[in-house]
Scaffold this motif. Structure first.
Motif, short mmCIF file in Angstrom:
data_model
loop_
_atom_site.label_atom_id
_atom_site.label_comp_id
_atom_site.label_asym_id
_atom_site.label_seq_id
_atom_site.Cartn_x
_atom_site.Cartn_y
_atom_site.Cartn_z
N MET A 232 -0.28 -16.17 13.00
CA MET A 232 0.05 -14.77 12.75
C MET A 232 0.01 -14.49 11.25
N TYR A 233 -0.63 -13.38 10.90
CA TYR A 233 -0.71 -12.93 9.50
C TYR A 233 -0.03 -11.57 9.38
N ILE A 234 0.24 -11.16 8.16
CA ILE A 234 0.84 -9.85 7.93
C ILE A 234 0.06 -9.09 6.86
N TYR A 235 -0.29 -7.85 7.19
CA TYR A 235 -0.88 -6.94 6.20
C TYR A 235 0.24 -6.22 5.46
N HIS A 236 0.03 -5.99 4.17
CA HIS A 236 0.91 -5.13 3.39
C HIS A 236 0.04 -3.99 2.86
N PHE A 237 0.11 -2.84 3.51
CA PHE A 237 -0.65 -1.66 3.05
C PHE A 237 0.21 -0.93 2.03
N LEU A 238 -0.24 -0.94 0.77
CA LEU A 238 0.58 -0.43 -0.34
C LEU A 238 0.07 0.90 -0.86
N SER A 239 1.03 1.71 -1.35
CA SER A 239 0.65 2.95 -2.03
C SER A 239 -0.10 2.61 -3.32
N THR A 240 -0.96 3.49 -3.74
CA THR A 240 -1.72 3.29 -4.97
C THR A 240 -0.86 3.59 -6.19
N THR A 241 0.00 4.60 -6.06
CA THR A 241 0.90 4.99 -7.15
C THR A 241 2.19 4.20 -7.03
N ASN A 242 2.60 3.52 -8.11
CA ASN A 242 3.83 2.73 -8.01
C ASN A 242 4.58 2.64 -9.34
N ASP A 243 4.39 3.66 -10.20
CA ASP A 243 5.01 3.57 -11.53
C ASP A 243 6.29 4.42 -11.67
N THR A 244 6.55 5.30 -10.68
CA THR A 244 7.80 6.08 -10.72
C THR A 244 8.42 6.10 -9.31
N PRO A 245 9.75 6.34 -9.22
CA PRO A 245 10.38 6.33 -7.89
C PRO A 245 10.35 7.70 -7.20
N THR A 246 9.35 8.50 -7.50
CA THR A 246 9.27 9.84 -6.91
C THR A 246 8.16 9.91 -5.86
N ASP A 247 8.20 11.00 -5.07
CA ASP A 247 7.16 11.33 -4.09
C ASP A 247 6.91 10.24 -3.04
N PRO A 248 7.95 9.82 -2.30
CA PRO A 248 7.73 8.82 -1.24
C PRO A 248 6.75 9.31 -0.18
N ALA A 249 6.75 10.63 0.09
CA ALA A 249 5.83 11.15 1.12
C ALA A 249 4.37 10.96 0.69
N GLY A 250 4.08 11.26 -0.58
CA GLY A 250 2.72 11.08 -1.08
C GLY A 250 2.31 9.62 -1.06
N LYS A 251 3.26 8.74 -1.43
CA LYS A 251 2.97 7.30 -1.44
C LYS A 251 2.75 6.77 -0.03
N PHE A 252 3.55 7.27 0.92
CA PHE A 252 3.34 6.87 2.32
C PHE A 252 1.93 7.27 2.76
N GLY A 253 1.51 8.48 2.36
CA GLY A 253 0.16 8.95 2.70
C GLY A 253 -0.92 8.02 2.17
N GLN A 254 -0.71 7.52 0.94
CA GLN A 254 -1.69 6.58 0.35
C GLN A 254 -1.75 5.27 1.13
N ALA A 255 -0.57 4.74 1.48
CA ALA A 255 -0.52 3.49 2.24
C ALA A 255 -1.12 3.69 3.64
N LEU A 256 -0.81 4.84 4.24
CA LEU A 256 -1.32 5.14 5.58
C LEU A 256 -2.84 5.29 5.57
N ASP A 257 -3.39 5.89 4.52
CA ASP A 257 -4.86 5.99 4.39
C ASP A 257 -5.50 4.60 4.45
N LYS A 258 -4.87 3.65 3.76
CA LYS A 258 -5.41 2.27 3.75
C LYS A 258 -5.33 1.63 5.13
N LEU A 259 -4.20 1.88 5.82
CA LEU A 259 -4.06 1.35 7.18
C LEU A 259 -5.14 1.92 8.10
#
Length: 311
Positions: A232-259
């Motif tokens: 068993m392996y695990i994927y980690h689909f990460l947001s592209t933006t990761n320099d500030t703790p703002t906009d979790p919705a936008g970051k989720f969208g980035q990670a979801l695009d990769k998934l």
């Protein structure tokens, strides 16, 4: 066979409730360590398991959370609501610093709930095995692998034994690689001379009361690779933006695009069950359901993946 270990936070308990039918049908037995003072969510999760004719083990002396000093409320819930339910049993957490007498006291108190011993730092295995004597073979023992080597587990040979391994590597979200090995225990637990196996799903064993603001958002999803001996392996689909703790919705969208891109490549090896269907729906709607909900879908997918493997 499979024993997913849940800390009883809100979304863990919702995961149990929503997968109760699948857990029961697959013969999977969740272990729940209640960490929240209110036990309403636990009560609902256990009722869902009973309605599905499933089984669960409830830790009566948690190490973490609001019941760490006193698990009397959990014991009362089991006695008052689930004494007549054979599928719901008590789990005794054998922690570092516990005495043999302390363990036996819990055992006697919950004897009518056919207790399971959950070994997580206890240092007197030989004395406990000797004390159980001829009754050892009627007991069940769950071992946290990081605390219980082969010599430790050997004392309980003859009983029903389950090995729990933490396959999730704890690090900052931004530091996760795109993919890594998670575990082979689902394929090798019999080689370890065990009757079952467990893990801490896609959350890991490290407990924290609540996460701080997320600099990076990650979607963690497991898959089994038949070309690599079913590891068993695990994927980690990460947001592209990761320099500030703002906009979790936008970051989720980035990670979801990769998934979604990985799924659409046809090479993801991810099981497309209910959890992935919901991720696809969220992507189509451009909706962010909150990080707790994302974690729930990740855990649900993990259970679906193992249920499919054993089907």
């Amino acid at each position: 066979m499979y024993h997913p270990y849940f800390r009883g936070k809100q979304f863990e308990l919702i995961t149990i409730r929503e997968t109760a039918g699948l857990l029961a049908a697959s013969g999977f037995v969740p272990i729940i360590e209640p960490v929240k003072e209110t036990l309403n969510g636990l009560n609902r999760a256990l009722k869902a398991i009973c309605e599905a004719n499933g089984k669960a083990i409830v830790i009566v002396n948690p190490y973490h959370g609001d019941h760490a000093e006193d698990g009397a409320g959990i014991s009362s819930l089991l006695k008052d609501g689930f004494l007549d339910k054979d599928g719901i049993t008590a789990g005794i957490l054998l922690k570092d610093g516990m005495t043999l007498d302390g363990v036996l006291e819990y055992y006697e108190e919950h004897k009518e709930h056919s207790p399971t011993f959950v070994h997580a730092g206890f240092t007197e295995p030989k004395a406990l095995a000797e004390k159980l004597g001829n009754g050892l073979e009627t007991t069940q023992h769950v071992f946290f692998e990081k605390h219980c080597g082969k010599l430790y587990r050997k004392h309980f040979k003859g009983s029903r034994r389950v090995l729990v391994r933490d396959g999730f590597q704890r690090r900052r979200n931004a530091d996760h690689p795109p993919v890594e090995e998670f575990s082979d225990l689902h394929a090798t637990y019999e080689e370890e001379d065990m009757d079952g196996f467990g893990d801490f799903l896609t959350v890991g064993d490290d407990f924290s009361e609540g996460g701080g603001p997320a600099y990076a958002v990650a979607i963690h999803l497991t898959f089994i690779d038949p070309d690599r001996d079913d590891v068993m392996y695990i994927y980690h689909f990460l947001s592209t933006t990761n320099d500030t703790p703002t906009d979790p919705a936008g970051k989720f969208g980035q990670a979801l695009d990769k998934l979604i891109a990985k799924l659409d490549s046809g090479k993801s090896m991810l099981l497309e069950g209910d959890a992935i269907k919901e991720f696809r729906d969220l992507h189509a709607k451009g909706h962010f359901p909150g990080l707790g909900h994302v974690k729930k879908l990740s855990m649900k997918h993990h259970i679906e993946t193992l249920a499919n493997y054993f089907a």
